[in-house]
Design an enzyme around this catalytic site. Structure first.
Site, mmCIF file in Angstrom:
data_model
loop_
_atom_site.group_PDB
_atom_site.id
_atom_site.type_symbol
_atom_site.label_atom_id
_atom_site.label_comp_id
_atom_site.label_asym_id
_atom_site.label_seq_id
_atom_site.Cartn_x
_atom_site.Cartn_y
_atom_site.Cartn_z
ATOM 1 N N ASP A 95 -10.107 -6.472 -17.423
ATOM 2 C CA ASP A 95 -10.403 -7.468 -18.453
ATOM 3 C C ASP A 95 -9.114 -7.838 -19.175
ATOM 4 O OD1 ASP A 95 -11.240 -8.980 -20.601
ATOM 5 O OD2 ASP A 95 -12.461 -7.407 -21.517
ATOM 6 N N HIS B 192 0.816 -1.215 0.000
ATOM 7 C CA HIS B 192 0.000 0.000 0.000
ATOM 8 C C HIS B 192 0.853 1.269 0.000
ATOM 9 C CE1 HIS B 192 -3.630 2.229 0.275
ATOM 10 N NE2 HIS B 192 -4.345 1.299 0.856
#
Length: 449
Positions: free
Chosen positions: A385, A168
């Site tokens: 995708d 992070h």
């Protein structure tokens, strides 16, 4: 909303390998921002995407496609292939020497259909589908470790699961999604990223000299006694996902004071859960309670973020009051505090946080009697995708991440069994508080006839 019960299965992992940039990249050291290297950023956040089989991809190995695209994506995003080093004053920098990110392929005796219509975290058996970072005494160090761990698990139906763990310190949720979308573009045959990455961390460095211009209660412990959320064993906690669909939101809107104007879905749900949670946990009337939530700086006209910025660009804002005042004031009072805290985050506020980090040794945010929420509904998980279409599930692997379960939570978009879209919040509370919390939420969301 219950998680499906998976059939017995085995995940067979290959040998993890380091994937380096596919071409030569600069050898240099880049400083993280003073928002990036806060104590609260020093962990790995995890995400999972589940894909069905695509008949046109028969015989194509998704792991091989993603691994090749990953190596190419690491060329423009070369700092992600580096390693974090800590300098004086706990300042973090990234040594960029193309050390690589960790990658493993795997196979599982499952089909995409076995996961049912999973819509919200935690993802079933997520531990099997993400490659864990090395832990030391139960903590994941970020110093001198790969900044990204990826596991691609092939399913026997021809679908697959993409699981990742990001440090992070180098990306927030939207920034991580930007990088994953570049992997997707390259996997689908594009020649390069549609939006080139920008480092831009200097805009969130502390001023000289550092002079915080806000009080920042999020980094100071609240007044009051001990918090049972911090001492209850995990085995005594109950975990229940709560769905806020059209009817629940309508009920909350009916109780929102008209003079406040229209409230967002996030504001309504956050106020509702904070109020119900406080009542269920039975805090003393004079004890301070807080709602702390992430306010994203992206898209704000006063925050000059460069296009393609993928670092941490948010601050924790805090709504605070006593338990007695919150419960007596009801939803309207909670909502007022949430709106006020949300509007407080400006570029000056973010710079003030950076100043505080330097002056106070980059502290962890306060946890006692504090409920910390992050809305990841708009992070773009569904747009990842790789060429196999939109994921069946895309989102956090866990219900909440950070120091303790139940203290931190994700808000995400989901659908219920009727196909209605709404906000789902996976709540974790001591078992004896969950029933009361459910009653509180039901009372706050029931439509007024």
């Amino acid at each position: 909303m219950a998680s499906p019960i998976l059939p017995a299965f085995t995940v067979r992992r290959g040998e993890p390998v380091l994937v380096s940039p596919a071409a030569t990249t600069p050898t240099e050291t880049k400083a993280l921002s003073d928002l990036d290297d806060a104590e609260g950023m020093r962990f790995y956040s995890s995400g999972i995407h589940l894909y069905r089989a695509d008949p046109s991809k028969q015989g194509v190995d998704p792991a091989a496609v993603i691994r090749e695209a990953l190596a190419r994506a690491l060329v423009p995003y070369y700092p992600l292939a580096g390693r974090i080093r800590e300098e004086a004053g706990r300042k973090l920098v990234v040594d960029c020497e193309a050390q690589g990110v960790m990658f493993v392929d795997a196979d599982a005796d499952l089909t995409a259909a076995d996961f049912g219509d999973v819509q919200s975290p935690p993802f079933p058996c997520f531990e099997q589908f993400i490659l864990e970072a090395t832990t030391v005494a139960g903590v994941e160090p970020v110093i001198d470790r790969p900044l990204l761990y990826i596991q691609v698990t092939r399913l026997k139906c021809g679908g697959f699961i993409f699981g990742q763990r990001f440090c992070h310190c180098v990306v927030d949720a939207p920034g991580g999604m930007e990088f994953e979308k570049v992997i997707c573009e390259l996997a689908r045959g594009e020649p390069g990223p549609s939006v080139p990455p920008a480092w831009g961390r200097e805009m969130f460095m502390a001023r000289q000299p550092p002079q915080p211009s806000y009080p920042h209660p999020e980094y100071s412990e609240p007044a009051g006694g001990a918090d049972r959320m911090l001492s209850t064993p995990a085995s005594d906690m109950a975990r229940v996902p709560f769905f806020f669909g059209p009817r629940e939101i309508a009920g909350l809107r009916q109780r929102a004071p008209p003079h406040m104007g229209r409230s967002s879905r996030f504001e309504l749900v956050a106020a509702c859960i904070w109020l119900g949670r406080t009542a269920a946990l039975g805090y003393g009337a004079d004890e301070e309670v807080r709602l702390s939530f992430i306010v994203n700086a992206r898209g704000r006209p006063d925050v000059p973020l460069p296009e393609g910025f993928y670092g941490n660009a948010f601050a924790y804002s805090v709504a605070a009051t006593t338990a007695g005042e919150l419960c007596a004031g009801g939803l309207g009072y909670a909502l007022e505090l949430v709106k006020k805290a949300k509007s407080a985050v400006t570029y000056d506020y973010l710079q003030s946080v950076a100043d505080l980090m330097v002056l106070r040794g980059r502290p962890l945010f306060a946890l006692s009697r504090t409920y910390i929420v992050s809305d990841v509904s708009h992070a773009g998980f569904k747009s990842v995708d790789f060429g196999w279409g939109e994921p069946v599930y895309g989102g956090p692997a866990k219900g909440g991440e950070g120091p303790l379960p139940g203290v931190t939570n994700y808000f995400s978009r989901s659908k219920n069994g009727k196909g209605e879209e709404g906000t789902v919040v996976p709540i974790c509370l001591p078992k004896d508080a969950m029933d009361k919390f459910q009653l509180e939420v039901q009372g706050l969301t029931a439509e007024i006839l």
